[in-house]
Design a protein around this motif. Sequence first.
Motif, mmCIF file in Angstrom:
data_model
loop_
_atom_site.group_PDB
_atom_site.id
_atom_site.type_symbol
_atom_site.label_atom_id
_atom_site.label_comp_id
_atom_site.label_asym_id
_atom_site.label_seq_id
_atom_site.Cartn_x
_atom_site.Cartn_y
_atom_site.Cartn_z
ATOM 1 N N TYR A 1 0.561 -1.255 0.116
ATOM 2 C CA TYR A 1 0.152 0.147 0.524
ATOM 3 C C TYR A 1 1.293 1.535 -0.030
ATOM 4 C CZ TYR A 1 -3.012 3.899 1.672
ATOM 5 O OH TYR A 1 -4.069 5.073 1.429
ATOM 6 N N ARG A 2 2.321 1.554 0.956
ATOM 7 C CA ARG A 2 2.816 2.279 1.096
ATOM 8 C C ARG A 2 3.053 2.966 -0.306
ATOM 9 N NH1 ARG A 2 8.165 2.079 1.975
ATOM 10 N NH2 ARG A 2 7.346 -0.012 3.141
ATOM 11 N N GLN A 3 3.958 2.006 -1.431
ATOM 12 C CA GLN A 3 4.151 2.132 -2.742
ATOM 13 C C GLN A 3 2.974 2.688 -3.410
ATOM 14 O OE1 GLN A 3 7.199 2.007 -3.062
ATOM 15 N NE2 GLN A 3 8.010 1.220 -1.281
ATOM 16 N N LEU A 4 2.132 2.090 -3.675
ATOM 17 C CA LEU A 4 1.210 2.259 -4.428
ATOM 18 C C LEU A 4 0.019 3.447 -4.364
ATOM 19 C CD1 LEU A 4 -0.708 -1.365 -4.534
ATOM 20 C CD2 LEU A 4 0.953 -0.433 -6.192
ATOM 21 N N ALA A 5 0.017 3.682 -3.261
ATOM 22 C CA ALA A 5 -0.997 4.893 -2.624
ATOM 23 C C ALA A 5 -0.171 6.086 -3.658
ATOM 24 C CB ALA A 5 -0.953 5.605 -1.549
ATOM 25 N N PRO A 6 0.999 6.620 -3.365
ATOM 26 C CA PRO A 6 1.302 7.255 -4.534
ATOM 27 C C PRO A 6 1.035 7.462 -6.266
ATOM 28 C CG PRO A 6 3.376 7.359 -3.092
ATOM 29 C CD PRO A 6 1.609 6.181 -3.202
ATOM 30 N N ILE A 7 0.474 6.187 -6.768
ATOM 31 C CA ILE A 7 0.299 5.995 -7.521
ATOM 32 C C ILE A 7 -1.056 6.013 -8.418
ATOM 33 C CG2 ILE A 7 -0.231 3.800 -10.046
ATOM 34 C CD1 ILE A 7 2.893 3.017 -8.606
ATOM 35 N N ALA A 8 -2.267 5.670 -6.708
ATOM 36 C CA ALA A 8 -3.318 5.841 -6.862
ATOM 37 C C ALA A 8 -4.042 7.259 -6.684
ATOM 38 C CB ALA A 8 -3.841 5.251 -5.976
ATOM 39 N N ASN A 9 -2.664 8.594 -5.698
ATOM 40 C CA ASN A 9 -3.606 9.398 -5.987
ATOM 41 C C ASN A 9 -2.825 10.350 -7.115
ATOM 42 O OD1 ASN A 9 -4.228 9.991 -3.125
ATOM 43 N ND2 ASN A 9 -1.982 10.282 -2.572
ATOM 44 N N ARG A 10 -1.875 9.969 -7.514
ATOM 45 C CA ARG A 10 -1.757 10.886 -9.231
ATOM 46 C C ARG A 10 -2.522 10.417 -10.017
ATOM 47 N NH1 ARG A 10 0.561 8.434 -13.427
ATOM 48 N NH2 ARG A 10 1.186 6.577 -12.343
ATOM 49 N N TRP A 11 -3.593 8.846 -10.161
ATOM 50 C CA TRP A 11 -4.768 8.878 -11.117
ATOM 51 C C TRP A 11 -5.840 9.633 -11.033
ATOM 52 C CZ3 TRP A 11 -5.432 2.511 -11.662
ATOM 53 C CH2 TRP A 11 -3.881 2.243 -12.462
ATOM 54 N N ASN A 12 -6.400 9.497 -9.461
ATOM 55 C CA ASN A 12 -6.843 10.602 -9.131
ATOM 56 C C ASN A 12 -6.779 11.896 -9.784
ATOM 57 O OD1 ASN A 12 -8.325 8.697 -8.143
ATOM 58 N ND2 ASN A 12 -8.595 9.466 -5.993
ATOM 59 N N GLU A 13 -5.725 12.659 -9.376
ATOM 60 C CA GLU A 13 -5.219 13.309 -9.787
ATOM 61 C C GLU A 13 -5.529 13.768 -11.500
ATOM 62 O OE1 GLU A 13 -1.767 17.104 -10.291
ATOM 63 O OE2 GLU A 13 -1.181 15.138 -8.919
ATOM 64 N N MET A 14 -5.197 12.942 -12.537
ATOM 65 C CA MET A 14 -5.050 12.869 -13.420
ATOM 66 C C MET A 14 -6.914 12.897 -14.260
ATOM 67 S SD MET A 14 -2.880 9.382 -14.993
ATOM 68 C CE MET A 14 -1.084 9.939 -15.158
ATOM 69 N N LEU A 15 -7.764 12.298 -13.161
ATOM 70 C CA LEU A 15 -8.825 12.618 -13.451
ATOM 71 C C LEU A 15 -9.719 13.621 -12.876
ATOM 72 C CD1 LEU A 15 -9.845 8.878 -13.100
ATOM 73 C CD2 LEU A 15 -9.939 9.768 -15.561
ATOM 74 N N GLY A 16 -9.060 14.296 -12.602
ATOM 75 C CA GLY A 16 -9.439 15.551 -11.498
ATOM 76 C C GLY A 16 -10.802 15.229 -9.849
ATOM 77 N N MET A 17 -9.505 13.839 -9.894
ATOM 78 C CA MET A 17 -11.429 13.671 -8.198
ATOM 79 C C MET A 17 -10.054 14.534 -7.141
ATOM 80 S SD MET A 17 -11.493 9.754 -9.750
ATOM 81 C CE MET A 17 -12.092 9.209 -7.829
ATOM 82 N N PRO A 18 -10.548 15.613 -6.069
ATOM 83 C CA PRO A 18 -10.095 15.876 -5.537
ATOM 84 C C PRO A 18 -9.794 14.691 -4.088
ATOM 85 C CG PRO A 18 -12.318 15.825 -5.198
ATOM 86 C CD PRO A 18 -12.497 15.382 -5.964
#
Length: 436
Positions: A274-291
Amino acid sequence: MQLFLSHIKSPLGDLMLVSDAQHRLYALEFSDHRARLHRGLRDRYGSAELIDAAAPASIADAMTRYFSGELNALDPLPVVMAGSDLEEEVWAALRHIPAGTTTSYGKLAKALGFEDPRAAIDIGAASGANPIAIVVPCHRVIASNGDLKGYAWGLHRKRWLLEHEKAIAAAREVPQTARSRDFETNMSLSMSSAANTFDKLDWSAIAAQLDSEGYAVLPRLAGAAEARMLAREAGRLTALRRVPLDSLDLGRGDLLYFGAALPHPWAQWRADLYRQLAPIANRWNEMLGMPYRYPAALDAFLERNRRAGQTQAQSHLNQLRTDDYLALHQRSEGEHVFPLQMVALLSAPGKDFTGGELVLTEQRPRMQSRPTVVPLGLGDAAIIATAQRPFKGSSAYYRVNLRHAISRVRSGERIGAELSFHDAPKAANDQHAFDL
């Protein structure tokens, strides 16, 4: 001279292949050996023009089938190899070594008519100069004493290929009578090593593949013995909750759910991933314009789950026997859904079972679903999108929908695992946790 450069995925890392208009292979190298590829092309063909292109379907399909266990799938592929007379003779002989077998440098020298034992050194050098990995199987040549010796693309890949082909035994097996105390000790060491492996992985490359394909394979995350022991010992845990798949209209076979508190070593593995994947998940939300942003630590995210009434654990083992399968589905119920999950294989394809491939489908707007078979071996893991991921359109990113399944097991028993990073809303029926 005009040649085409293509890229394909494999359980051992990205591959670069060079082919011509007739789909003949000139080179096949791993992407971390780019300099070797260009140096070899320059030495053999001079000023060849390389044009980026999609991989020829015949080659890409053969590679997929090989990594899925069809070991002879690469045999018909045509190759073009330019080298010294000795090199070309050795390379041709390599293609006659059957999958599932090995030979020694000395035996190969004798087969080519060399009586001087010192010829094995020249044979080894010619084998090491091979420009076409896997298809021209120089990995099947080892020392007479059984040592793997060298391999241009790394001994870890040579061992993986030979284990995949059943030419050598997988990592040492632990006796079936091993007691749980030994299991805890050994797995504590092995999974501590796995946690260290997470930190050493190339997460920028993993993130790029997740962006491109919605999945990324982590080969040999657990050794063969460790993977088998995980399956055997976890299956003995009385705390596991068994749910038949047919009761969920989700296929045939059984899911064995862990409780809210995962047993050792799964809990540590889940937290480290999870610690490694959380930054990727946050970047995906940023790409999709999700806060929405995911916290850095798993415990903080699970606390959000609890406050939202998401308390039903989803991580589990899956146990599939002959004719069992897991239908297409996604786990996307709840306010707090983590967009990535991990799947792992704890049985050996081709040995413990046949069939049972991991299948992903991706649905883009106004397009047919795109299926992908992800080849996994014993101890391999894959990070996959849980339900949705960003996809770059002509002007912006948009969501694409993903599901995954396990195809019908044709024979034997397949044991796998799934780690979910979010819990489902507490429901009277497990089926509510799934979107079919």
